[in-house]
Design an enzyme around this catalytic site. Structure first.
Site, PDB file in Angstrom:
ATOM      1  N   ASN A  13       0.879  -1.175   0.000  1.00 47.86           N
ATOM      2  CA  ASN A  13       0.000   0.000   0.000  1.00 47.86           C
ATOM      3  C   ASN A  13       0.914   1.222   0.000  1.00 47.86           C
ATOM      4  O   ASN A  13       1.503   1.552   1.027  1.00 47.86           O
ATOM      5  CB  ASN A  13      -0.887  -0.053   1.253  1.00 47.86           C
ATOM      6  N   TRP A  14       1.010   1.865  -1.138  1.00 50.02           N
ATOM      7  CA  TRP A  14       1.959   2.989  -1.249  1.00 50.02           C
ATOM      8  C   TRP A  14       1.412   4.274  -0.636  1.00 50.02           C
ATOM      9  O   TRP A  14       2.106   5.270  -0.573  1.00 50.02           O
ATOM     10  CB  TRP A  14       2.331   3.216  -2.721  1.00 50.02           C
ATOM     11  N   LYS A  15       0.150   4.243  -0.253  1.00 57.81           N
ATOM     12  CA  LYS A  15      -0.482   5.431   0.352  1.00 57.81           C
ATOM     13  C   LYS A  15      -0.269   6.655  -0.536  1.00 57.81           C
ATOM     14  O   LYS A  15      -0.247   6.522  -1.752  1.00 57.81           O
ATOM     15  CB  LYS A  15       0.021   5.625   1.783  1.00 57.81           C
ATOM     16  N   HIS A 100      -9.447   0.887   4.806  1.00 61.59           N
ATOM     17  CA  HIS A 100      -8.174   1.080   5.507  1.00 61.59           C
ATOM     18  C   HIS A 100      -8.398   2.030   6.686  1.00 61.59           C
ATOM     19  O   HIS A 100      -9.195   2.960   6.601  1.00 61.59           O
ATOM     20  CB  HIS A 100      -7.125   1.656   4.540  1.00 61.59           C
ATOM     21  N   GLU A 102      -6.803   4.422   7.805  1.00 57.59           N
ATOM     22  CA  GLU A 102      -6.604   5.857   7.547  1.00 57.59           C
ATOM     23  C   GLU A 102      -7.841   6.448   6.876  1.00 57.59           C
ATOM     24  O   GLU A 102      -8.166   7.621   7.077  1.00 57.59           O
ATOM     25  CB  GLU A 102      -5.335   6.060   6.702  1.00 57.59           C
ATOM     26  N   GLU A 172      -5.315  -5.209  10.631  1.00 56.96           N
ATOM     27  CA  GLU A 172      -4.352  -4.131  10.793  1.00 56.96           C
ATOM     28  C   GLU A 172      -4.657  -3.356  12.074  1.00 56.96           C
ATOM     29  O   GLU A 172      -5.470  -2.425  12.068  1.00 56.96           O
ATOM     30  CB  GLU A 172      -4.436  -3.177   9.596  1.00 56.96           C
ATOM     31  N   GLY A 178       2.452   2.236  10.745  1.00 53.28           N
ATOM     32  CA  GLY A 178       3.366   3.360  10.571  1.00 53.28           C
ATOM     33  C   GLY A 178       4.040   3.800  11.858  1.00 53.28           C
ATOM     34  O   GLY A 178       4.644   4.861  11.929  1.00 53.28           O
ATOM     35  N   SER A 219       3.468  -2.155  10.339  1.00 57.04           N
ATOM     36  CA  SER A 219       4.920  -2.166  10.539  1.00 57.04           C
ATOM     37  C   SER A 219       5.585  -3.490  10.139  1.00 57.04           C
ATOM     38  O   SER A 219       6.534  -3.941  10.793  1.00 57.04           O
ATOM     39  CB  SER A 219       5.279  -1.786  11.980  1.00 57.04           C
TER      40      SER A 219
HETATM   41  P1  PGA Z   1       2.876   0.236   7.644  1.00 60.35           P
HETATM   42  O1  PGA Z   1       1.399   0.414   7.015  1.00 60.35           O
HETATM   43  O2  PGA Z   1       3.435  -1.021   7.051  1.00 60.35           O
HETATM   44  O3  PGA Z   1       3.630   1.473   7.198  1.00 60.35           O
HETATM   45  O4  PGA Z   1       2.700   0.159   9.109  1.00 60.35           O
HETATM   46  C1  PGA Z   1       0.555  -0.691   6.856  1.00 60.35           C
HETATM   47  C2  PGA Z   1      -0.747  -0.269   6.258  1.00 60.35           C
HETATM   48  O5  PGA Z   1      -1.213   0.846   6.541  1.00 60.35           O
HETATM   49  O6  PGA Z   1      -1.361  -1.018   5.468  1.00 60.35           O
END
Ligand code: PGA
Length: 265
Positions: A13-15, A100, A102, A172, A178, A219
């Site tokens: 997931n490159w966000k 997700h 976020e 998650e 993150g 992470s």
């Molecule tokens: P992260 O993000 O690996 O940077 O913790 C995971 C995600 O949000 O899918």
């Protein structure tokens, strides 16, 4: 280690990262890295919408899948700023991340919108990765299990057993995303089992639940992937930060390959 016919999936997931040129370069590197691998896991790259067709072009004809990070559930119309399922397909992607944390935290997504999006994804034949997970406060208040169960049940409302077969879940924990804090692998496995038990209860079918892939995200990095993938109920990883660096992501794919070989063996 278990031997169940579930695919191992490593999804990046490159966000909100990478301009088109950088996105293409990384996609080409991943495609080349996967090319020679036997028993490669399923690899999915989820760039921002602006790079979707670029990345899909780079991955065309390869074993690397491409996905969007979100979608609108309606098909078209006066919905400024939104991107629909048909548009995602038109850009060349076949996967989509739904719910997700976020999106839930910053853009007001709820269990209900997640359900609408999941049903829309299924109707467009997009392969959905549905994210669930508790916040730090919820974990500290011992609400992890009830939150996760509710998220899974709400996401799957009105989803038929047949349609469930295309759905992938990702556990998650929000506090692990993150932050560098990973959920202890045995605990992550326990929650992934809980996701499967919830599915089993909803559909009254243990075998359907056994076939549903459940990934872990939060992470994930080369240093912890092996331990995560060694868990009985974790079928892969949804990776943010470590998916942005070619070497790191390729090393996660190699760990997925090793696990795939064990599962198939
Ligand atoms: P992260 O993000 O690996 O940077 O913790 C995971 C995600 O949000 O899918």
């Amino acid at each position: 280690m278990k031997k169940i016919a579930r695919p191992v999936i490593i999804a990046g997931n490159w966000k909100m990262n990478k301009l088109r040129d950088e996105a293409k370069q990384l996609a080409v590197a991943v495609v080349n890295g996967v090319k020679g691998l036997e028993e490669a896991p399923e690899v999915v790259l989820c760039p921002p919408f602006t790079s979707l067709s670029e990345v899909a072009g780079a991955a065309a004809g390869s074993r690397v899948g491409v996905g969007a990070q979100n979608m609108e559930y309606r098909e078209s119309g006066a919905y400024t700023g939104e991107v629909s399922g048909p548009m995602i397909l038109d850009a060349g992607a076949s996967w989509v991340i739904i719910g997700h944390s976020e999106r839930r935290q910053y853009y007001g997504e709820t269990n209900q919108t997640v359900n609408l999006k999941l049903k829309a994804a299924i109707s467009h034949k997009l392969l959905p990765i549905v994210c669930v997970g508790e916040t730090e406060d919820e974990r500290e208040s011992n609400l992890t299990d009830s939150v996760v169960k509710r998220q899974v049940a709400a996401a799957l409302e009105e989803v038929s057993a047949e349609d469930l077969s295309s759905v992938v879940f990702a556990y998650e924990p929000v506090w692990a995303i993150g932050t560098g804090k990973t959920c202890e692998s045995a605990e992550a496995n326990r929650v992934c089992q809980l996701i499967r038990a919830t599915i089993s209860g909803l559909y009254n079918s243990k075998s359907l639940a056994e076939l549903t892939p459940v990934l872990y995200g939060g992470s994930v990095k080369p240093a912890n992937i092996e331990e995560i993938l060694a868990q009985s109920d974790i079928d892969g990883a949804l990776v943010g930060g470590a998916s942005l660096k070619k070497e790191d992501f390729l090393s996660l794919i190699k760990a997925g390959q090793a696990r795939q070989a064990v599962s198939a063996g």
